[in-house]
Design an enzyme around this catalytic site. Structure first.
Site, short mmCIF file in Angstrom:
data_model
loop_
_atom_site.label_atom_id
_atom_site.label_comp_id
_atom_site.label_asym_id
_atom_site.label_seq_id
_atom_site.Cartn_x
_atom_site.Cartn_y
_atom_site.Cartn_z
N ASP A 215 4.60 20.14 7.57
CA ASP A 215 5.54 21.26 7.46
C ASP A 215 6.82 20.88 6.71
O ASP A 215 7.39 21.70 5.99
CB ASP A 215 5.88 21.80 8.87
N GLN A 216 7.26 19.64 6.86
CA GLN A 216 8.52 19.24 6.20
C GLN A 216 8.34 19.08 4.69
O GLN A 216 9.27 19.34 3.92
CB GLN A 216 9.06 17.94 6.82
N ARG B 272 0.24 14.72 12.86
CA ARG B 272 0.76 14.49 11.51
C ARG B 272 0.80 15.74 10.62
O ARG B 272 0.16 15.80 9.57
CB ARG B 272 -0.02 13.36 10.83
N ASP C 240 4.24 0.68 12.10
CA ASP C 240 3.09 0.00 11.47
C ASP C 240 2.96 -1.46 11.91
O ASP C 240 2.01 -2.13 11.50
CB ASP C 240 3.19 0.09 9.94
N LYS D 44 0.82 -1.21 0.00
CA LYS D 44 0.00 0.00 0.00
C LYS D 44 0.86 1.26 0.00
O LYS D 44 0.65 2.17 -0.80
CB LYS D 44 -0.90 0.01 1.25
N CYS E 117 -5.00 12.98 12.41
CA CYS E 117 -5.78 11.76 12.27
C CYS E 117 -5.73 11.00 13.57
O CYS E 117 -5.09 11.44 14.53
CB CYS E 117 -5.32 10.93 11.07
N ARG F 62 -5.07 11.01 4.04
CA ARG F 62 -4.10 12.09 4.09
C ARG F 62 -2.98 11.89 3.06
O ARG F 62 -2.36 12.87 2.63
CB ARG F 62 -3.55 12.30 5.50
N ILE G 232 7.09 7.13 17.03
CA ILE G 232 6.81 7.84 15.78
C ILE G 232 5.53 8.67 15.88
O ILE G 232 5.50 9.83 15.50
CB ILE G 232 6.71 6.85 14.59
N1 EPU Z 1 6.07 14.74 10.73
C1 EPU Z 1 6.23 16.10 10.98
N2 EPU Z 1 6.22 16.96 9.91
C2 EPU Z 1 6.06 16.53 8.64
C3 EPU Z 1 5.90 15.17 8.39
C4 EPU Z 1 5.92 14.29 9.46
O1 EPU Z 1 6.38 16.51 12.12
O2 EPU Z 1 6.05 17.38 7.73
C5 EPU Z 1 6.09 13.78 11.84
C6 EPU Z 1 4.78 13.01 11.98
O3 EPU Z 1 3.81 13.73 12.71
C7 EPU Z 1 5.24 11.76 12.66
C8 EPU Z 1 6.65 11.53 12.08
O4 EPU Z 1 7.05 12.79 11.56
O5 EPU Z 1 5.33 11.96 14.03
C9 EPU Z 1 6.73 10.49 10.98
O6 EPU Z 1 5.69 10.70 10.05
P1 EPU Z 1 5.84 10.39 8.49
O7 EPU Z 1 5.72 11.67 7.74
O8 EPU Z 1 7.03 9.55 8.23
O9 EPU Z 1 4.52 9.54 8.24
P2 EPU Z 1 3.72 9.55 6.90
O10 EPU Z 1 4.64 9.73 5.77
O11 EPU Z 1 2.55 10.44 7.03
C10 EPU Z 1 3.96 6.99 6.37
C11 EPU Z 1 3.03 5.85 6.18
C12 EPU Z 1 2.42 5.48 7.53
C13 EPU Z 1 3.55 5.11 8.47
C14 EPU Z 1 4.52 6.28 8.60
C15 EPU Z 1 5.72 5.98 9.46
C16 EPU Z 1 2.30 6.18 3.92
C17 EPU Z 1 1.21 6.51 2.97
N3 EPU Z 1 2.01 6.21 5.21
O12 EPU Z 1 3.15 8.06 6.87
O13 EPU Z 1 1.60 4.34 7.30
O14 EPU Z 1 3.02 4.80 9.75
O15 EPU Z 1 4.99 6.65 7.29
O16 EPU Z 1 6.41 4.89 8.99
O17 EPU Z 1 3.40 5.86 3.50
C18 EPU Z 1 -0.09 2.78 7.82
O18 EPU Z 1 0.18 2.22 6.75
O19 EPU Z 1 -0.82 2.28 8.70
C19 EPU Z 1 0.49 4.10 8.07
C20 EPU Z 1 -0.01 4.94 8.98
#
Ligand code: EPU
Length: 423
Positions: free
Chosen positions: A128-129, A125, A308, A22, A120, A96, A330
């Site tokens: 900003d990055q 989540r 995950d 996914k 969520c 998202r 995380i």
């Molecule tokens: N974060 C920030 N700023 C940002 C982006 C992230 O502070 O701009 C923080 C988040 O709040 C979090 C941490 O950084 O605390 C890591 O978040 P990340 O951005 O890596 O998560 P994501 O990209 O939104 C993906 C997966 C998630 C998985 C996470 C961590 C996808 C579509 N989703 O989410 O998958 O848990 O990485 O590995 O790739 C799932 O499949 O159940 C799922 C939630």
């Protein structure tokens, strides 16, 4: 609304196949925006989230569809006419990861309007990055009326140093940088296999991405990209969930297509818990021990133990011998399965971002409610071993990320079925 009804107590045996990933499929589908012509992706899992991403692409004016019959694992995407580079609130609020269109849109069409994903169930989540990275490439970013508006006549290569390691942030900026003018260096990148897989697809399209899978990614921008035909890698989280199903049920299962190089941390923990794991026949076999041992788990970015898989390992620990300390590093709110596991008889105490799980002799079936995707998997795993009947409601969470999990488990001998719940 469907629910899963199951009776615990059967040891799972046999072979099961893992579907496409996914979290690789979502950015990869968005990457089709970068090329003209028809892009073909195979081994695309049939999930609610994938359907949402196809819908996002269609709303913008792409042709995006899943084929049928023997080709039902294939999605074709083409950009035929004019694109409206906008992802509306109605879709982003349901998923998202829709925000993954931001990078490709601004790179290819010079502008994007994407609804800001809110928080969520598992955490705030922020994005900003993602925005910091796009700004470093010269995008002009405004937040208005709940939308991110990004504009750039031509993105320019730049230095991006992420303050936080982010998977979709790394992917979004990578998809923008491939069409930027000049060289981009991204530091403190996510190293997940899904990031590497996206880079593989972009390079097949003609991009020049190096270093994906390490924390520094270097991208030499190119003028245009070509459509590709690509089969998506197997889902390591689904694979891990099925390995835990074998372990918790006292079974012996070959999880086909599971890739050991993506599952090191999960395999280590299962071994430590007493399971025998062997790599064979293009997959991983998990044989449960007579009695499971408690292990401690700390979630971190890849290659550490994945967040995950935290809920699934917690389900396993509820029936293991001893006490397990599980730290979630995380997401700030990813213990929502705990009150539901309590309903099945688990002994878990939460202290901040740590859960202390004392193994109990047995769980007993009860009605429980799924609260998010991985929480729903953990409740089903617990239901495999709970005495009597467990009913998991709100399985739409499960359907976002697991392709027919109940059928796969039934194929291994589990007593499990899906029933329609009255509205
Ligand atoms: N974060 C920030 N700023 C940002 C982006 C992230 O502070 O701009 C923080 C988040 O709040 C979090 C941490 O950084 O605390 C890591 O978040 P990340 O951005 O890596 O998560 P994501 O990209 O939104 C993906 C997966 C998630 C998985 C996470 C961590 C996808 C579509 N989703 O989410 O998958 O848990 O990485 O590995 O790739 C799932 O499949 O159940 C799922 C939630």
């Amino acid at each position: 609304m469907d629910k899963i009804v199951m009776k615990g107590g059967t040891a799972l045996h046999g072979e099961v196949e893992v579907s496409g990933a996914k979290n690789a499929a979502l950015p990869i589908l968005a990457s089709a925006l970068l090329a003209d012509g028809t892009t073909t992706f195979r081994n695309v899992p049939d999930l609610a989230d994938v359907a949402t991403m196809l819908e996002v692409l269609r709303t913008m004016g792409c042709e995006a569809a899943r084929l049928t019959g023997k080709k039902a694992d294939t999605c074709e995407i083409s950009i035929a006419g004019t694109i409206t580079p906008e992802a509306p609130y109605e879709l982003v609020k349901t998923m998202r990861a829709s925000v993954l269109v931001l990078g490709p849109l601004v790179a290819r069409f010079g502008r994007a309007r994407v609804s800001m994903p809110g928080g969520c169930a598992i955490g705030a989540r922020p994005i900003d990055q993602h925005l910091k990275g796009l700004k470093a490439l010269g995008a002009d970013i405004h937040l208005t009326e709940g939308y991110v508006e990004a504009r750039a006549k031509q993105l320019k290569g730049g230095m991006v140093n992420f303050d936080v390691i982010t998977v979709t942030g790394t992917e979004n900026v990578m998809m923008a940088a491939v069409l930027a003018k000049g060289r981009t260096v991204m530091e403190n990148c996510a190293r997940e296999p899904e990031v590497e897989e996206l880079a593989r697809v972009l390079n097949k399209m003609g991009a020049k991405v190096e270093g994906a899978g390490t924390s520094v990614i270097t991208i030499e921008g190119v003028e245009s990209l070509n459509p590709v035909d690509h089969a998506i890698l197997p889902d390591r989280i689904e694979a891990g969930t099925l390995l835990v199903a074998a372990a918790i049920s006292g079974g012996n299962v070959l999880v086909k297509h599971a890739r050991p190089e993506h599952l090191d941390a999960v395999m280590d923990k299962l071994r430590e818990a007493g399971c025998t794991l062997t790599v064979e026949d293009g997959g991983i076999r998990c044989k449960a021990p007579r009695s499971l041992k408690s292990v401690n788990i700390t979630t971190t970015e890849h290659p550490g133990f994945p967040t995950d898989m935290q809920a699934q390992l917690m389900a396993l620990m509820t029936v293991s011998h001893g006490t397990s300390v599980i730290s979630e590093n995380i997401f700030e709110n990813r213990f929502m399965h705990v009150p539901e596991l309590h309903r099945l008889g688990a002994d878990i105490t939460i202290q901040g971002h740590t859960a202390v799980v004392k193994g109990v002799k047995k769980l007993s079936g009860a009605p429980v409610m799924a609260t998010d995707l991985r929480a729903s998997a953990s409740l089903i795993l617990a239901g495999l071993v709970a005495d009597g009947q467990t009913e998991v409601s709100r399985v739409y969470h499960l359907d976002r990320g697991y392709e027919r999990l109940e059928r796969k488990l039934r194929g291994l001998g589990a007593e499990i079925r899906r029933v329609k719940e009255r509205a």
